[in-house]
Write a protein that holds these residues in place. Structure first.
Motif, short mmCIF file in Angstrom:
data_model
loop_
_atom_site.label_atom_id
_atom_site.label_comp_id
_atom_site.label_asym_id
_atom_site.label_seq_id
_atom_site.Cartn_x
_atom_site.Cartn_y
_atom_site.Cartn_z
N ARG A 238 28.19 34.77 35.48
CA ARG A 238 29.37 33.89 35.58
C ARG A 238 30.39 34.47 36.55
NH1 ARG A 238 30.78 34.25 30.76
NH2 ARG A 238 29.36 32.65 29.95
N PHE A 239 30.65 35.76 36.42
CA PHE A 239 31.62 36.40 37.32
C PHE A 239 31.13 36.37 38.77
CE2 PHE A 239 33.17 40.18 39.55
CZ PHE A 239 34.55 40.05 39.37
N ALA A 240 29.85 36.66 38.98
CA ALA A 240 29.31 36.67 40.34
C ALA A 240 29.33 35.27 40.94
CB ALA A 240 27.89 37.24 40.34
N ALA A 241 28.97 34.25 40.14
CA ALA A 241 28.94 32.88 40.66
C ALA A 241 30.33 32.38 41.03
CB ALA A 241 28.29 31.95 39.64
N LEU A 242 31.31 32.64 40.17
CA LEU A 242 32.67 32.18 40.45
C LEU A 242 33.27 32.92 41.63
CD1 LEU A 242 34.05 31.78 36.80
CD2 LEU A 242 33.39 29.97 38.40
N SER A 243 32.96 34.20 41.76
CA SER A 243 33.47 34.96 42.90
C SER A 243 32.73 34.61 44.18
CB SER A 243 33.36 36.46 42.62
OG SER A 243 34.06 36.83 41.47
N TYR A 244 31.43 34.37 44.07
CA TYR A 244 30.61 34.05 45.24
C TYR A 244 31.01 32.72 45.85
CZ TYR A 244 26.28 33.52 47.96
OH TYR A 244 25.37 33.34 48.96
N THR A 245 31.36 31.77 45.02
CA THR A 245 31.78 30.44 45.51
C THR A 245 33.28 30.38 45.78
OG1 THR A 245 31.96 29.72 43.20
CG2 THR A 245 29.90 29.25 44.34
N THR A 246 33.97 31.52 45.75
CA THR A 246 35.40 31.65 46.03
C THR A 246 36.28 30.86 45.07
OG1 THR A 246 35.49 29.85 47.66
CG2 THR A 246 34.89 32.04 48.48
N LEU A 247 35.73 30.50 43.89
CA LEU A 247 36.56 29.83 42.90
C LEU A 247 37.44 30.81 42.14
CD1 LEU A 247 33.99 27.27 41.44
CD2 LEU A 247 35.81 26.84 43.08
N GLY A 248 36.94 32.00 41.91
CA GLY A 248 37.71 33.02 41.20
C GLY A 248 37.43 32.98 39.71
N SER A 249 37.38 34.16 39.11
CA SER A 249 37.11 34.28 37.68
C SER A 249 38.32 34.85 36.98
CB SER A 249 35.89 35.19 37.46
OG SER A 249 35.67 35.41 36.09
N HIS A 250 38.48 34.46 35.70
CA HIS A 250 39.59 34.98 34.91
C HIS A 250 39.34 36.42 34.47
CE1 HIS A 250 36.63 33.62 31.94
NE2 HIS A 250 37.16 34.51 31.12
N ARG A 251 38.10 36.87 34.58
CA ARG A 251 37.77 38.22 34.18
C ARG A 251 38.26 39.22 35.23
NH1 ARG A 251 33.34 39.95 30.72
NH2 ARG A 251 33.06 42.21 30.91
N GLU A 252 38.87 40.30 34.77
CA GLU A 252 39.35 41.33 35.66
C GLU A 252 38.55 42.60 35.42
OE1 GLU A 252 43.49 41.94 35.18
OE2 GLU A 252 44.07 39.93 35.88
N LEU A 253 38.13 43.22 36.52
CA LEU A 253 37.39 44.46 36.43
C LEU A 253 38.35 45.65 36.27
CD1 LEU A 253 34.74 43.82 39.23
CD2 LEU A 253 34.57 43.35 36.79
N THR A 254 37.78 46.82 36.10
CA THR A 254 38.59 48.02 35.94
C THR A 254 39.29 48.35 37.26
OG1 THR A 254 36.67 49.40 36.51
CG2 THR A 254 37.04 48.92 34.17
N ASP A 255 40.25 49.26 37.16
CA ASP A 255 41.02 49.61 38.35
C ASP A 255 40.17 50.25 39.44
OD1 ASP A 255 43.24 48.66 37.06
OD2 ASP A 255 43.87 50.63 36.29
N GLU A 256 39.04 50.84 39.06
CA GLU A 256 38.18 51.48 40.06
C GLU A 256 37.43 50.45 40.90
OE1 GLU A 256 35.63 53.96 37.82
OE2 GLU A 256 37.12 55.54 37.52
N TRP A 257 37.26 49.22 40.34
CA TRP A 257 36.44 48.21 41.02
C TRP A 257 37.19 46.88 41.16
CZ3 TRP A 257 32.49 50.62 42.98
CH2 TRP A 257 31.95 51.73 42.32
#
Length: 282
Positions: free
Chosen positions: A191-210
């Protein structure tokens, strides 16, 4: 006096014989000659049966190595994710001290995300090359047997293959996130990869390192979508040319039926006689 006695002794000493002179170089050569090593010490000089036996053992161990290869390859992203930030910390601190703007783009995100981005672009290149080659082959068949439905079916199947190619890119990003330990669950990673790949954006936030990994996924999506769009324009124009050829072929089949006098009547006049009446026959 001592010198004269030594000279007398050397003068009285008999000269060496020929056999003694020939034996001395042999003794010297024996001291310099290296000790012979058995054939077992050097694997390249082993007898042929032993070499064949060793080769057969290596061939028997090859399937086990192949079975272990996917698991070892799957551990590579996690090893990179866990070790890369720590190894790059001194370099990153030095670069940030010299160039503070590097804080906007951390090195671990750039290296890990950039590597997966290159893999996605290579996958896209291979897929589009195969796709265009398949389209050209099918287009030649359509030219030989022109029909409306064949052109539409070819265009639809090509677009469906493009969709599958983008889904494979999303799966590749999902695998990088899961095996890297960034997002452990496959569904959440997809879900995160699909939303980011299509430039829609995901509500999930990764850690500060990534935190810069999501924009890199979006950049890879923009690259591949622009590439696919350019190929799609070429395929659509080619499909329009095929439709034009189908229309010309249909008109060529209908033209003899619409021409006046298409059905001709055979001339009853026998061959060799003129159809005009002879002079004075009236």
């Amino acid at each position: 006096m001592a010198e004269t006695t030594s000279i007398e002794k050397t003068a009285k000493a008999p000269p060496p014989t020929v056999s003694q002179a020939a034996a001395k170089p042999a003794d010297h050569a024996s001291t310099l000659a290296p000790t012979a090593q058995p054939n077992d010490a050097d694997p390249s000089r082993q007898p042929l049966p032993q070499a064949i036996e060793r080769l057969s053992k290596d061939v028997q161990e090859l399937p086990q190595a192949i079975k272990k290869a996917p698991g070892e390859l799957a551990e590579i992203p996690q090893a990179v994710v866990t070790k890369l930030p720590g190894e790059l910390a001194p370099v990153e601190a030095y670069v940030e001290a010299k160039l503070p703007v590097i804080e906007a783009l951390p090195l671990p995100d750039f290296l890990f995300g950039g590597g997966v981005l290159v893999a996605v672009v290579i996958l896209q290149a291979i897929g589009l090359r195969l796709l265009t080659g398949h389209f050209d082959k099918r287009a030649q068949r359509v030219q030989q047997h022109p029909a409306w439905w064949s052109v539409d079916l070819l265009l639809g199947s090509t677009v469906f293959r493009m969709l599958g190619l983008h889904l494979m890119s999303i799966v590749l990003w999902s695998a990088a996130l899961v095996y890297g330990g960034i997002i452990p669950q496959w569904a959440a990673a997809a879900r995160f990869a699909a939303l980011s790949y299509t430039t829609l954006g995901s509500h999930r936030e990764l850690t500060d390192e990534w935190y810069m990994l999501a924009p890199i996924i979006a950049i890879s999506g923009m690259f591949t979508f622009a590439w696919t769009a350019s190929v799609l324009v070429t395929i659509v124009s080619r499909s329009n040319e095929l439709r034009g050829e189908v229309w010309k072929a249909r008109l060529a089949r209908r033209k003899p039926l619409k021409e006046p006098g298409a059905t001709t009547v055979a001339d009853p006049t026998p061959a060799g006689r003129s159809a005009e009446p002879a002079a004075g026959s009236e």
